[in-house]
Design an enzyme around this catalytic site. Structure first.
Site, PDB file in Angstrom:
ATOM      1  CE1 TYR A 148       3.754  -6.216  -2.986  1.00 25.31           C
ATOM      2  CE2 TYR A 148       1.704  -5.452  -3.009  1.00 25.31           C
ATOM      3  CZ  TYR A 148       2.558  -6.316  -2.517  1.00 25.31           C
ATOM      4  OH  TYR A 148       2.377  -7.096  -1.361  1.00 25.31           O
ATOM      5  NE  ARG A 189       1.948  -2.840   5.945  1.00 26.21           N
ATOM      6  CZ  ARG A 189       2.330  -4.146   5.549  1.00 26.21           C
ATOM      7  NH1 ARG A 189       1.422  -4.606   4.514  1.00 26.21           N
ATOM      8  NH2 ARG A 189       3.338  -4.531   5.788  1.00 26.21           N
ATOM      9  CG  ASN A 193       1.381   5.326   9.503  1.00 31.35           C
ATOM     10  OD1 ASN A 193       2.703   5.064   9.800  1.00 31.35           O
ATOM     11  ND2 ASN A 193       1.231   6.268   8.162  1.00 31.35           N
ATOM     12  CB  THR A 213     -13.995   0.840   2.193  1.00 39.55           C
ATOM     13  OG1 THR A 213     -13.804   0.065   1.315  1.00 39.55           O
ATOM     14  CG2 THR A 213     -15.227   1.794   2.496  1.00 39.55           C
ATOM     15  CG  ASP A 274      -5.107   5.342  -1.030  1.00 39.56           C
ATOM     16  OD1 ASP A 274      -4.099   5.471  -0.335  1.00 39.56           O
ATOM     17  OD2 ASP A 274      -6.282   4.759  -0.599  1.00 39.56           O
TER      18      ASP A 274
END
Ligand code: UDP
Length: 323
Positions: A148, A189, A193, A213, A274
């Site tokens: 992505y 996401r 969720n 964050t 992440d």
């Protein structure tokens, strides 16, 4: 005089469908083009039959033909959640690269203004915080998010190449975490969720220690920002998002409060790459567009939860009937 005519690729998706409704409301004719890989016709079904609205099922990575005039192309086609682009890695790379090329070619053919939906993911796991547009990012090209991130980085480069080489009138919006109605329940996401888990009384799944964050923007603010960007003559990338930053733990708490749920919280493994922090620096949008978000999270959640409540009830009813 006839209405301006706008093509929205990915217009049956979450953000695309909000844009379609907004642009119609502003007196534009709107063509939604979507291959429905992750988009859903139910997001735009209320627009069918409205004057000036058209829907075309088409994969924008193949040759795109639209007859007649086009004034603006909003290129939003792409899987856009970590779960989606891991399930469709090749389609994600193709739509960001080949799809952007086709959409730019169409814009050139029609002499239309072109707006690329880019993303905060171009900053990767950022080493500068908050992220201004001048930051070049910290992206792992071979990680799970690489498909992505790199596709969107390529798309930005391609958009500016058309601007410089062909004088195409282009815009690039870097979209930070956005939420609202028309999100899929199962796109993986954090917001869908957590809300679905809270409404079902299931534990909220926090990945890692939840100290990473994010900054969440309501989709109505984003759509207004995109409108302002199109009216401006800014061809460089512009961040749009809500700068109110919070940990994912705090975010989960806010969802529990807003839904009135007593769900527990569980901790699961943090997915690869992440980002540890994310917050838009929106100085450029403030100064150039006179734009800033108006909707804080409490209000935005109150606007969004009824949509999820309806969808969850409907989905759970259908599952119950199948059994
Ligand atoms: N996340 C989480 N639980 C979930 C889904 C996501 O803790 O059930 C975390 C995810 O690991 C990330 C953050 O929430 O740190 C935001 O995730 P999202 O998928 O919404 O978007 P991202 O900003 O990572 O692209």
């Amino acid at each position: 005089m006839s209405n301006p005519r706008v093509l929205i690729t990915g217009g049956a998706g979450f953000i695309g469908s909000h844009l379609a409704a907004y642009f119609l409301d502003k007196g534009n004719d709107v063509i939604v083009m979507d291959n429905l890989l992750t988009g859903d016709v139910s997001n735009i079904s209320h627009l069918f039959g409205k004057p000036g609205f058209e829907f075309v099922t088409h994969d924008v990575t193949g040759f795109v033909h639209v007859s007649g005039r086009l004034d603006t192309i909003l290129h939003f086609a792409s899987p856009a959640s970590p779960i989606d682009y891991q399930e469709f890695p090749i389609q994600t790379l193709k739509v960001g690269s080949l799809g952007t090329h086709k959409a730019l070619g169409l814009a050139r053919e029609k002499n239309a203004k072109f707006l690329l939906a880019s993303t905060s993911e171009v900053y990767g796991d950022p080493l500068i915080h908050p992220q201004p547009e001048s930051y070049w990012g910290n992206v792992n090209p071979v990680g799970l998010r690489g498909v992505y991130d790199e596709a969107k980085r390529f798309a930005e480069a391609m958009t500016l190449a058309y601007h410089r080489r062909h004088q195409l009138d282009t815009r690039i919006v870097r979209i930070f975490n956005t939420y609202g109605s028309n999100m899929r329940l199962n796109d993986g996401r954090a917001l869908p969720n957590f809300i679905c888990q809270a409404l079902r009384g299931e534990p909220l799944t926090i990945y890692g220690d939840g100290m990473q964050t994010r900054s969440f923007c309501h989709v109505s603010d984003l759509v207004e920002g995109i409108w302002c960007l199109l009216q401006s003559d800014e061809t460089g990338p512009v961040n749009l998002g809500n700068p109110t930053e919070m940990t994912i733990r705090e975010f989960a708490q806010q969802v529990l409060i807003a839904t009135g749920s007593e769900s527990a919280i569980t901790f699961e493994d943090l997915p690869e790459d992440d980002p540890k922090v994310r917050q838009p620096d929106i100085t450029r949008a403030r100064e150039l567009l006179g734009w800033q978000p108006k909707i804080e999270l409490t209000e935005g959640l109150a606007l969004t939860i009824p949509y999820f409540r309806d969808k969850v009830e409907k989905t759970d009813r259908e599952v119950a009937i199948e059994f």
